[in-house]
Enzyme design. Sequence first.
Site, PDB file in Angstrom:
ATOM      1  N   SER A  25      12.091  24.953 -18.598  1.00 54.45           N
ATOM      2  CA  SER A  25      12.194  25.335 -20.002  1.00 54.45           C
ATOM      3  C   SER A  25      10.907  24.974 -20.756  1.00 54.45           C
ATOM      4  O   SER A  25       9.840  25.492 -20.440  1.00 54.45           O
ATOM      5  CB  SER A  25      13.440  24.686 -20.620  1.00 54.45           C
ATOM      6  OG  SER A  25      13.675  25.166 -21.920  1.00 54.45           O
ATOM      7  N   LEU A  26      10.990  24.046 -21.708  1.00 55.01           N
ATOM      8  CA  LEU A  26       9.802  23.566 -22.425  1.00 55.01           C
ATOM      9  C   LEU A  26       8.681  23.161 -21.462  1.00 55.01           C
ATOM     10  O   LEU A  26       7.497  23.371 -21.734  1.00 55.01           O
ATOM     11  CB  LEU A  26      10.213  22.363 -23.281  1.00 55.01           C
ATOM     12  CG  LEU A  26       9.166  21.300 -23.584  1.00 55.01           C
ATOM     13  CD1 LEU A  26       8.205  21.809 -24.621  1.00 55.01           C
ATOM     14  CD2 LEU A  26       9.829  20.022 -24.037  1.00 55.01           C
ATOM     15  N   HIS A  51      18.239  29.438 -24.557  1.00 57.62           N
ATOM     16  CA  HIS A  51      18.247  30.390 -23.434  1.00 57.62           C
ATOM     17  C   HIS A  51      19.473  31.306 -23.461  1.00 57.62           C
ATOM     18  O   HIS A  51      20.127  31.527 -22.457  1.00 57.62           O
ATOM     19  CB  HIS A  51      18.131  29.642 -22.096  1.00 57.62           C
ATOM     20  CG  HIS A  51      16.897  28.800 -22.028  1.00 57.62           C
ATOM     21  ND1 HIS A  51      15.640  29.349 -21.915  1.00 57.62           N
ATOM     22  CD2 HIS A  51      16.717  27.459 -22.120  1.00 57.62           C
ATOM     23  CE1 HIS A  51      14.752  28.377 -21.934  1.00 57.62           C
ATOM     24  NE2 HIS A  51      15.375  27.229 -22.062  1.00 57.62           N
ATOM     25  N   GLN A  90      11.285  33.846 -22.253  1.00 55.10           N
ATOM     26  CA  GLN A  90      11.951  32.641 -21.758  1.00 55.10           C
ATOM     27  C   GLN A  90      13.045  32.127 -22.694  1.00 55.10           C
ATOM     28  O   GLN A  90      14.071  31.629 -22.248  1.00 55.10           O
ATOM     29  CB  GLN A  90      10.902  31.545 -21.522  1.00 55.10           C
ATOM     30  CG  GLN A  90      11.406  30.408 -20.670  1.00 55.10           C
ATOM     31  CD  GLN A  90      10.881  29.073 -21.159  1.00 55.10           C
ATOM     32  OE1 GLN A  90      11.020  28.717 -22.317  1.00 55.10           O
ATOM     33  NE2 GLN A  90      10.265  28.335 -20.251  1.00 55.10           N
ATOM     34  N   ARG A 127       7.387  26.661 -31.092  1.00 55.32           N
ATOM     35  CA  ARG A 127       8.622  26.918 -30.335  1.00 55.32           C
ATOM     36  C   ARG A 127       9.753  26.026 -30.849  1.00 55.32           C
ATOM     37  O   ARG A 127      10.873  26.474 -31.077  1.00 55.32           O
ATOM     38  CB  ARG A 127       8.336  26.633 -28.853  1.00 55.32           C
ATOM     39  CG  ARG A 127       9.506  26.847 -27.889  1.00 55.32           C
ATOM     40  CD  ARG A 127       9.045  26.396 -26.498  1.00 55.32           C
ATOM     41  NE  ARG A 127       9.946  26.810 -25.427  1.00 55.32           N
ATOM     42  CZ  ARG A 127      10.981  26.091 -24.999  1.00 55.32           C
ATOM     43  NH1 ARG A 127      11.248  24.942 -25.574  1.00 55.32           N
ATOM     44  NH2 ARG A 127      11.736  26.534 -24.009  1.00 55.32           N
ATOM     45  N   GLN A 187      13.235  19.305 -22.404  1.00 51.57           N
ATOM     46  CA  GLN A 187      13.943  18.514 -23.412  1.00 51.57           C
ATOM     47  C   GLN A 187      15.051  17.706 -22.760  1.00 51.57           C
ATOM     48  O   GLN A 187      15.747  18.182 -21.879  1.00 51.57           O
ATOM     49  CB  GLN A 187      14.543  19.482 -24.440  1.00 51.57           C
ATOM     50  CG  GLN A 187      14.793  18.870 -25.790  1.00 51.57           C
ATOM     51  CD  GLN A 187      14.963  19.916 -26.877  1.00 51.57           C
ATOM     52  OE1 GLN A 187      14.380  20.991 -26.800  1.00 51.57           O
ATOM     53  NE2 GLN A 187      15.740  19.624 -27.877  1.00 51.57           N
TER      54      GLN A 187
END
Length: 293
Positions: free
Chosen positions: A88-89, A195, A244, A113, A9
Amino acid sequence: MKAYIFPGQGAQFTGMGLDLFEKYPQARQLFERANEILEFPITDIMFNGTAEDLKQTKVTQPAVFLHSVILSKVLGDSFKPDMVAGHSLGEISALVANQTLDFESGLKLVYKRALAMQHACELQPSTMAAVLGLEDSIVEAVCAEVDGVVVAANYNCPGQLVISGSVEAVETACEKLKERGAKRAMILPVGGAFHSPLMEPARKELAAAIENTTFKTPICPVYQNVTTFAVTDPEEIKKNLIFQLTAPVKWTQSVQNMIADGATHFTEVGPGKVLQGLVKKIDRNAEVSSAEV
């Protein structure tokens, strides 16, 4: 060895993916399929939307995923990864690229998500902040001193760490970090504390979707954000992906492990060049490039 890396992102921009849509029939087919799966015309927002339109988590995450994954598909036979990783993503993009997940499953998980994270953000005001110019251990120690929820969330490269938590705790940590010598400690324009433990409601929502998705044995290892090491076992990949959302993104350590395991060239697949910059800061001898068709 060739490492392919996938952004998260923040890499989105207006017009993303339009060149692929116009030039490649395979890309057009996948974009149109995405509109059907998501049940809204994400291509309209990607190609013509404003920066504000693209900033909504439920749009940003599938948009970045689609740009990355469709680009990897139109690369065709030249796309031969020895290892993959995503920030991440971007980890879900990486899992489609190494064939752990198929396109449709990956997109559905990304959208689930995004909605789960959006929902978790609405439950409690929370935020993230970028901290520049301090050792990781100092940032971790300061976070531990602050009352409330604030943790190290993204280990992006040496001297660049993102913290995440409740608004008040993050603001307090920023002041303390400046006192400890941080060059900058600035609040980021994000929807919530990604996170961090505050994403626990989202983790629970996403866990059910992940458990019900088929994960296959990949064609090459993925270096996951949670563990930072090469993983090929589908059940282990699944478990790491569930954790995650509440665990830090250990990007620095992942890249270091990829280099230790033989990565000589890093190709960023998707919008922007952020990850290439981070890789060069982690190891200035690493070769980096953008995927081009």
